[in-house]
Scaffold this active site. Structure first.
Site, short mmCIF file in Angstrom:
data_model
loop_
_atom_site.label_atom_id
_atom_site.label_comp_id
_atom_site.label_asym_id
_atom_site.label_seq_id
_atom_site.Cartn_x
_atom_site.Cartn_y
_atom_site.Cartn_z
CD GLN A 10 -32.54 28.14 4.60
OE1 GLN A 10 -32.10 29.01 3.87
NE2 GLN A 10 -32.75 26.91 4.17
CB SER A 88 -27.89 34.17 6.35
OG SER A 88 -27.83 33.53 5.10
CG LEU A 89 -33.92 34.99 4.42
CD1 LEU A 89 -33.99 35.11 2.91
CD2 LEU A 89 -34.92 33.99 4.95
NE ARG A 113 -29.57 34.86 0.02
CZ ARG A 113 -29.51 34.24 1.19
NH1 ARG A 113 -30.56 33.54 1.61
NH2 ARG A 113 -28.41 34.29 1.93
CG HIS A 192 -23.34 31.60 3.93
ND1 HIS A 192 -23.60 32.85 3.42
CD2 HIS A 192 -24.48 31.20 4.55
CE1 HIS A 192 -24.84 33.20 3.74
NE2 HIS A 192 -25.39 32.22 4.42
CD GLN A 241 -26.27 37.18 2.66
OE1 GLN A 241 -27.10 36.65 1.93
NE2 GLN A 241 -26.62 37.98 3.66
#
Length: 293
Positions: A10, A88-89, A113, A192, A241
């Protein structure tokens, strides 16, 4: 010489993304549109009202574009990776590329998510430059600012923090008083961090509805640990995560420890490659050979 492929997360989205691949994969594009319930290609092409910046739209859009670009790379029979790593993603695309999940499973996961993360609000994230984590914590303690979590270790000189809005404002004031450079990120919640625990619990339950092919056929470095996935790790690591920092620096250092001459290719951009360059420079002065998909 080992070779790693990196997938952005992202923040890498932009209006017009996917124009190079949507028409080449009309079947998968239609499938994604049907599953999501809206015209994904039109959303990426036109981005009406800056909708693409909203987490629940960003995540499936970026996952899909990353996936199609990876499929295109495989179609061209380009060099196969020895390691995959996503920010991340982007970790979902790494797992897709490594055969842990299929395109549909990954899309369903990032859709859920994104929805869960979008439900969180009332906070944000900030990138802090040139302050090591121990000193950052000292600064916050000196000013009595409590409730800030480290949400990401991007490089040795850039750390991301997350907190509720009022706590983050206090942290900004503490940084400004000491001439610490910082930049608020365009996100709607403290991702996060501990504040995503409700989303983590719900997402873990959702993950358990799926079957994964473990361990990965090609090693995937996990954000949570900075180490490769092992058999049985997927549900635990993907749910963790959401509340753990993205350990990008540690992940890249692990790759460089395996092969100091590691070559890297980023799917769709160069932001992760720039991070890798900085991390490498902090360890040695070996130039990074870069390519771009």
């Amino acid at each position: 010489m080992a070779f790693a492929i990196l997938f952005p997360g992202q923040g890498a989205q932009f209006r017009g993304m996917g124009a190079d691949v949507f028409d080449r994969y009309p079947g998968l594009t239609r499938f994604a549109c049907d599953l999501l319930g809206y015209d994904l290609a039109a959303l990426c092409r036109e981005d009406p009202g800056d909708v693409l910046s909203r987490t629940e739209y960003t995540q499936p859009a970026l996952y899909t574009v990353n996936a199609l670009r990876m499929f295109e790379r495989e179609h061209r029979e380009e060099r196969r990776a020895d390691y995959y790593l996503g920010h991340s993603l982007g970790e979902y695309n790494a797992l897709l590329a490594a055969g842990v999940l299929d395109f549909e499973t990954g899309l369903r996961l990032v859709k859920r998510r994104g929805e869960l993360m979008a439900e969180a609000s009332g906070g944000g994230m900030t990138a802090v430059m040139d302050v090591p984590a121990p000193r950052l914590r000292e600064i916050l303690a000196e000013d009595g600012v409590e409730g800030v979590d480290v949400a990401g270790f991007n490089t040795d000189t850039q750390i991301v923090v997350a907190a509720p809005a009022e706590v983050l404002r206090a942290a900004h004031e503490a940084f400004a008083r000491r001439d610490v450079r910082f930049a608020p990120l365009r996100v709607s919640a403290p991702f996060h961090s501990r504040y995503m625990e409700p989303a983590r619990a719900a997402f873990e339950n959702y993950l358990r509805e799926f079957t994964f092919h473990e361990p990965p056929a090609t090693p995937v470095i996990a954000n949570v640990t900075g180490r490769p996935y092992e058999k049985g790790d997927v549900v635990r690591l993907l749910s963790r995560q959401l509340v753990e920092p993205v350990r990008w620096t540690g992940s890249v250092r692990h790759l460089l420890a395996l092969d100091p001459r590691m070559e890297c290719e980023e799917v769709g951009g160069r932001s992760l490659l720039r991070m890798v360059q900085k991390i490498r420079r902090s360890a040695d002065r070996t130039p990074l050979r870069e390519t771009r998909t």
